[in-house]
Motif scaffolding. Structure first.
Motif, PDB file in Angstrom:
ATOM      1  N   LEU A  20       0.905  -1.103  -0.074  1.00 40.12           N
ATOM      2  CA  LEU A  20       0.053   0.076   0.048  1.00 40.12           C
ATOM      3  C   LEU A  20       0.759   1.454  -0.155  1.00 40.12           C
ATOM      4  O   LEU A  20       0.826   2.128  -0.664  1.00 40.12           O
ATOM      5  CB  LEU A  20      -0.920  -0.099   1.321  1.00 40.12           C
ATOM      6  CG  LEU A  20      -1.952   1.256   1.410  1.00 40.12           C
ATOM      7  CD1 LEU A  20      -2.994   1.118   0.195  1.00 40.12           C
ATOM      8  CD2 LEU A  20      -2.535   1.037   2.568  1.00 40.12           C
ATOM      9  N   THR A  21       1.928   1.198   1.071  1.00 35.07           N
ATOM     10  CA  THR A  21       2.610   2.439   1.204  1.00 35.07           C
ATOM     11  C   THR A  21       3.912   2.600   0.675  1.00 35.07           C
ATOM     12  O   THR A  21       4.824   3.529   0.398  1.00 35.07           O
ATOM     13  CB  THR A  21       2.956   2.719   2.472  1.00 35.07           C
ATOM     14  OG1 THR A  21       3.596   1.810   3.195  1.00 35.07           O
ATOM     15  CG2 THR A  21       1.276   3.060   3.259  1.00 35.07           C
ATOM     16  N   LYS A  22       4.283   1.316   0.135  1.00 35.06           N
ATOM     17  CA  LYS A  22       5.816   0.984  -0.376  1.00 35.06           C
ATOM     18  C   LYS A  22       6.934   1.242   0.592  1.00 35.06           C
ATOM     19  O   LYS A  22       8.127   1.796   0.328  1.00 35.06           O
ATOM     20  CB  LYS A  22       6.177   1.947  -1.765  1.00 35.06           C
ATOM     21  CG  LYS A  22       4.968   1.698  -2.596  1.00 35.06           C
ATOM     22  CD  LYS A  22       5.067   0.261  -3.246  1.00 35.06           C
ATOM     23  CE  LYS A  22       3.938   0.139  -4.315  1.00 35.06           C
ATOM     24  NZ  LYS A  22       2.785  -0.787  -4.108  1.00 35.06           N
ATOM     25  N   THR A  23       6.591   1.336   1.750  1.00 32.88           N
ATOM     26  CA  THR A  23       7.459   1.640   2.961  1.00 32.88           C
ATOM     27  C   THR A  23       7.937   0.163   3.636  1.00 32.88           C
ATOM     28  O   THR A  23       7.507  -0.917   3.351  1.00 32.88           O
ATOM     29  CB  THR A  23       6.983   2.492   4.196  1.00 32.88           C
ATOM     30  OG1 THR A  23       5.685   1.872   4.543  1.00 32.88           O
ATOM     31  CG2 THR A  23       6.626   3.848   3.758  1.00 32.88           C
ATOM     32  N   THR A  24       9.016   0.280   4.082  1.00 34.65           N
ATOM     33  CA  THR A  24       9.578  -0.876   4.968  1.00 34.65           C
ATOM     34  C   THR A  24       8.768  -1.535   5.724  1.00 34.65           C
ATOM     35  O   THR A  24       7.850  -0.683   6.356  1.00 34.65           O
ATOM     36  CB  THR A  24      11.182  -0.463   5.481  1.00 34.65           C
ATOM     37  OG1 THR A  24      10.801   0.422   6.491  1.00 34.65           O
ATOM     38  CG2 THR A  24      11.959  -0.164   4.510  1.00 34.65           C
ATOM     39  N   LEU A  25       8.980  -2.841   6.184  1.00 34.61           N
ATOM     40  CA  LEU A  25       8.132  -3.381   7.105  1.00 34.61           C
ATOM     41  C   LEU A  25       9.106  -3.959   8.529  1.00 34.61           C
ATOM     42  O   LEU A  25      10.237  -4.193   8.170  1.00 34.61           O
ATOM     43  CB  LEU A  25       7.442  -4.845   6.421  1.00 34.61           C
ATOM     44  CG  LEU A  25       6.729  -4.462   5.136  1.00 34.61           C
ATOM     45  CD1 LEU A  25       6.399  -5.933   4.326  1.00 34.61           C
ATOM     46  CD2 LEU A  25       5.361  -3.865   5.736  1.00 34.61           C
ATOM     47  N   ASN A  26       8.238  -4.102   9.745  1.00 34.09           N
ATOM     48  CA  ASN A  26       8.900  -4.674  10.726  1.00 34.09           C
ATOM     49  C   ASN A  26       8.660  -5.901  11.038  1.00 34.09           C
ATOM     50  O   ASN A  26       7.187  -6.328  10.827  1.00 34.09           O
ATOM     51  CB  ASN A  26       8.936  -3.849  11.940  1.00 34.09           C
ATOM     52  CG  ASN A  26       9.553  -2.145  11.799  1.00 34.09           C
ATOM     53  OD1 ASN A  26      10.519  -2.144  11.358  1.00 34.09           O
ATOM     54  ND2 ASN A  26       8.462  -1.187  11.977  1.00 34.09           N
ATOM     55  N   SER A  36       3.451  -2.784   9.208  1.00 32.92           N
ATOM     56  CA  SER A  36       3.482  -1.354   8.306  1.00 32.92           C
ATOM     57  C   SER A  36       3.051  -0.502   8.937  1.00 32.92           C
ATOM     58  O   SER A  36       1.840  -0.250   9.490  1.00 32.92           O
ATOM     59  CB  SER A  36       2.748  -1.570   6.755  1.00 32.92           C
ATOM     60  OG  SER A  36       2.842  -0.090   6.365  1.00 32.92           O
ATOM     61  N   LYS A  37       4.085   0.364   9.744  1.00 31.01           N
ATOM     62  CA  LYS A  37       3.643   1.464  10.608  1.00 31.01           C
ATOM     63  C   LYS A  37       2.854   2.534   9.948  1.00 31.01           C
ATOM     64  O   LYS A  37       1.644   2.926  10.465  1.00 31.01           O
ATOM     65  CB  LYS A  37       4.813   1.791  11.492  1.00 31.01           C
ATOM     66  CG  LYS A  37       5.256   0.909  12.270  1.00 31.01           C
ATOM     67  CD  LYS A  37       6.596   1.510  13.242  1.00 31.01           C
ATOM     68  CE  LYS A  37       6.989   0.637  14.068  1.00 31.01           C
ATOM     69  NZ  LYS A  37       8.440   1.193  14.826  1.00 31.01           N
ATOM     70  N   LYS A  38       3.323   2.541   8.785  1.00 35.46           N
ATOM     71  CA  LYS A  38       2.668   4.016   8.124  1.00 35.46           C
ATOM     72  C   LYS A  38       1.264   3.642   7.768  1.00 35.46           C
ATOM     73  O   LYS A  38       0.314   4.514   7.482  1.00 35.46           O
ATOM     74  CB  LYS A  38       3.582   4.203   6.649  1.00 35.46           C
ATOM     75  CG  LYS A  38       2.993   5.520   6.040  1.00 35.46           C
ATOM     76  CD  LYS A  38       4.261   5.893   5.038  1.00 35.46           C
ATOM     77  CE  LYS A  38       3.638   7.261   4.469  1.00 35.46           C
ATOM     78  NZ  LYS A  38       4.442   7.870   3.601  1.00 35.46           N
ATOM     79  N   ALA A  39       0.687   2.529   7.169  1.00 37.57           N
ATOM     80  CA  ALA A  39      -0.502   1.856   6.812  1.00 37.57           C
ATOM     81  C   ALA A  39      -1.214   1.406   7.945  1.00 37.57           C
ATOM     82  O   ALA A  39      -2.270   1.068   7.765  1.00 37.57           O
ATOM     83  CB  ALA A  39      -0.374   0.879   5.677  1.00 37.57           C
ATOM     84  N   SER A  40      -0.591   1.342   9.109  1.00 33.24           N
ATOM     85  CA  SER A  40      -1.266   0.720  10.472  1.00 33.24           C
ATOM     86  C   SER A  40      -1.775  -0.737   9.823  1.00 33.24           C
ATOM     87  O   SER A  40      -3.152  -0.981  10.301  1.00 33.24           O
ATOM     88  CB  SER A  40      -2.254   1.627  10.979  1.00 33.24           C
ATOM     89  OG  SER A  40      -1.590   2.807  11.286  1.00 33.24           O
ATOM     90  N   LEU A  41      -1.241  -1.453   9.238  1.00 35.87           N
ATOM     91  CA  LEU A  41      -1.440  -2.782   8.997  1.00 35.87           C
ATOM     92  C   LEU A  41      -0.620  -4.138   9.197  1.00 35.87           C
ATOM     93  O   LEU A  41       0.759  -3.900   9.441  1.00 35.87           O
ATOM     94  CB  LEU A  41      -1.801  -2.883   7.422  1.00 35.87           C
ATOM     95  CG  LEU A  41      -2.827  -2.323   6.765  1.00 35.87           C
ATOM     96  CD1 LEU A  41      -2.691  -2.146   5.099  1.00 35.87           C
ATOM     97  CD2 LEU A  41      -4.020  -2.633   7.203  1.00 35.87           C
ATOM     98  N   ALA A  42      -0.860  -5.112   9.613  1.00 42.41           N
ATOM     99  CA  ALA A  42      -0.176  -6.321   9.821  1.00 42.41           C
ATOM    100  C   ALA A  42      -0.224  -7.219   8.956  1.00 42.41           C
ATOM    101  O   ALA A  42      -1.607  -7.798   8.803  1.00 42.41           O
ATOM    102  CB  ALA A  42      -0.375  -6.875  11.362  1.00 42.41           C
ATOM    103  N   TYR A  43       0.589  -7.735   8.434  1.00 42.45           N
ATOM    104  CA  TYR A  43       0.546  -8.782   7.030  1.00 42.45           C
ATOM    105  C   TYR A  43       0.929  -9.932   7.726  1.00 42.45           C
ATOM    106  O   TYR A  43       1.920 -10.349   8.385  1.00 42.45           O
ATOM    107  CB  TYR A  43       1.481  -8.750   5.907  1.00 42.45           C
ATOM    108  CG  TYR A  43       0.985  -7.052   5.095  1.00 42.45           C
ATOM    109  CD1 TYR A  43      -0.003  -7.375   4.121  1.00 42.45           C
ATOM    110  CD2 TYR A  43       1.585  -5.998   5.489  1.00 42.45           C
ATOM    111  CE1 TYR A  43      -0.403  -6.034   3.652  1.00 42.45           C
ATOM    112  CE2 TYR A  43       1.333  -4.861   4.916  1.00 42.45           C
ATOM    113  CZ  TYR A  43       0.263  -5.057   3.772  1.00 42.45           C
ATOM    114  OH  TYR A  43      -0.104  -3.803   3.194  1.00 42.45           O
ATOM    115  N   PRO A  44      -0.020 -11.031   7.534  1.00 40.49           N
ATOM    116  CA  PRO A  44       0.203 -12.525   8.269  1.00 40.49           C
ATOM    117  C   PRO A  44       1.378 -13.193   7.526  1.00 40.49           C
ATOM    118  O   PRO A  44       1.584 -12.847   6.300  1.00 40.49           O
ATOM    119  CB  PRO A  44      -0.990 -13.109   8.087  1.00 40.49           C
ATOM    120  CG  PRO A  44      -1.675 -12.708   7.045  1.00 40.49           C
ATOM    121  CD  PRO A  44      -1.081 -11.313   6.936  1.00 40.49           C
TER     122      PRO A  44
END
Length: 62
Positions: A20-26, A36-44
């Motif tokens: 969604l945001t093309k930002t890094t993931l933790n 994804s902190k910017k999108a406030s989403l957690a991908y399983p």
């Protein structure tokens, strides 16, 4: 290796970005999710495979 262990290759994690945001993931090892902190989403991560679909992501509480 235990079948239930869902380890993800660290090199793969370096390459993945939020669709969604093309930002890094933790990586959250306890929840086994990519955050994804910017999108406030957690991908399983299922069976060691990150599910990078917005429709499969969990909305994080802000």
């Amino acid at each position: 290796m235990d079948v239930n262990t869902s380890k993800v290759d660290p090199k793969l994690l370096e390459l993945l970005v939020c669709p969604l945001t093309k930002t890094t993931l933790n990586y959250d090892s306890q929840a086994n999710e990519l955050i994804s902190k910017k999108a406030s989403l957690a991908y399983p991560i299922r069976d060691g495979i990150p599910i990078m679909l917005i429709s499969e992501a969990r909305k994080l509480e802000v």
